[in-house]
Design a protein around this motif. Structure first.
Motif, short mmCIF file in Angstrom:
data_model
loop_
_atom_site.label_atom_id
_atom_site.label_comp_id
_atom_site.label_asym_id
_atom_site.label_seq_id
_atom_site.Cartn_x
_atom_site.Cartn_y
_atom_site.Cartn_z
N GLU A 112 -9.77 9.43 6.22
CA GLU A 112 -8.55 8.63 6.21
C GLU A 112 -8.67 7.42 5.29
O GLU A 112 -7.73 7.05 4.60
N ASP A 113 -9.86 6.80 5.29
CA ASP A 113 -10.08 5.58 4.50
C ASP A 113 -9.89 5.80 3.00
O ASP A 113 -9.67 4.86 2.26
N GLU A 116 -5.43 6.22 0.95
CA GLU A 116 -4.59 5.25 0.26
C GLU A 116 -5.06 5.03 -1.18
O GLU A 116 -4.28 5.06 -2.12
N LYS A 117 -6.39 4.89 -1.32
CA LYS A 117 -6.99 4.71 -2.65
C LYS A 117 -6.59 5.85 -3.59
O LYS A 117 -6.37 5.65 -4.77
N GLY A 119 -3.96 7.65 -3.35
CA GLY A 119 -2.51 7.81 -3.46
C GLY A 119 -1.98 9.04 -2.76
O GLY A 119 -1.00 9.65 -3.20
N LYS A 121 -0.51 10.84 0.73
CA LYS A 121 0.06 10.70 2.07
C LYS A 121 0.25 12.08 2.65
O LYS A 121 0.71 12.98 1.97
N LYS A 261 1.45 10.16 -4.61
CA LYS A 261 2.15 9.15 -5.40
C LYS A 261 1.78 9.34 -6.87
O LYS A 261 0.63 9.55 -7.21
#
Ligand code: GDP
Ligand code: K
Ligand code: MG
Length: 272
Positions: A112-113, A116-117, A119, A121, A261
């Motif tokens: 999970e960590d 975000e890095k 991009g 979801k 993203k």
């Protein structure tokens, strides 16, 4: 006391998650007959096992064969599929095969960590709908989501409902239905395992065939005919057809559940 098996691709974080779940209760032994470590521990009063990593249930190495044999023969009460969430599509190739077994399945999206890095979801609700399995997001190395996972494990062990089985093309499904009807497969008690067995027969899976009584001649002839018809229809060999359709299912689920993203990119006039 029930039994839980941790399974997943190599390096998806199974051992890290195993350690986070079991704490000091873990102990290491050996699998009989092979020099592969067997890690066993306790979580919520149940036994949990850390199985060798596999990419598919058509295994090559002794470690992979061991994982498959364990999942098939020892009937763990719950299979936890540990997924590197940054590699969803590739991981789902195994997930769809685990779902075919008709056993309770819980999907853990690990790392999970890193999401975000990178991009990425993931729509976990959608993933859960498409697989018929609960989905929990964790970071095994950071220790996030572990309590939620423990709750989900307890719930899955109580509910015992099977994962949704992904379907092949209508042509393949029709053959599967015919094969399941044969007396030969009625020796296999559970309906969903019969379906899995039918797929293995189409694939001419050697590991499966060597674990079963010899095929009666008429049935063997029928299977050869099925394979010939499949080759004629798809212009590919049966094993490749099954692999291809599994990859397409995995690809479609990943596409549906994953939002990547777009990285910021400067405008280039010539690309218009
Ligand atoms: P296994 O092969 O599935 O047993 O995977 P391991 O538990 O050995 O983990 C493989 C690598 O991924 C190791 O370097 C771990 O430290 C790392 N890893 C495991 N879980 C996480 C996580 O949640 N986040 C990150 N960033 N790395 C992780
Ligand atoms: K590893
Ligand atoms: Mg490991």
């Amino acid at each position: 006391m029930q039994t839980i098996a941790l399974i997943g691709n190599p390096n998806s974080g199974k051992t890290t998650l195993f350690n986070a779940l079991t704490g000091t209760s873990a102990y290491v032994g050996n699998w009989p007959g092979v020099t592969v470590e067997k890690k066993e521990g306790m979580v919520g009063g149940h036994t949990i096992l850390d199985l060798p990593g596999i990419y598919s249930l058509s295994p090559y190495s002794p470690e992979e064969k061991l994982s498959r044999r364990y999942i098939l023969d020892e009937h763990p009460d719950l299979i936890i599929d540990v997924i590197d969430a940054t590699n969803l599509e590739r991981s789902l190739y195994l997930t769809t095969q685990l779902a075919e077994l008709g056993r309770p399945l819980l999907l853990v999206l690990n790392m999970e960590d890193l999401l975000e890095k990178e991009g990425i979801k993931i729509d976990t609700k959608r993933l859960s709908q498409m697989t018929g399995s609960p989905v929990v997001t964790v970071s095994a190395s950071k220790g996030t989501g572990i309590d939620t996972l423990k709750q989900a494990i307890g719930q899955s062990l109580e509910e015992k409902h099977a994962a949704l089985c992904p379907l092949f093309s209508n042509v393949v499904e029709r053959y599967i239905l015919h094969i399941i009807e044969d007396d030969y497969l009625h020796a296999i008690p559970k309906e969903r395992q019969r379906r899995w067995a039918a797929i293995k027969l189409i694939e001419e899976d050697e590991l499966f065939l060597s674990s079963m009584p010899p095929l009666p001649e008429a049935f063997s002839t029928y299977l050869a005919q099925v394979r010939t018809e499949l080759v004629a229809h798809y212009d590919d060999d049966p094993e490749a057809i099954i692999i291809d359709q599994r990859y397409k299912v995995a690809e479609q689920i990943a596409k549906d559940c994953q939002i990547r993203k777009q990285k910021a990119k400067s405008f280039n006039f010539d690309s218009i």
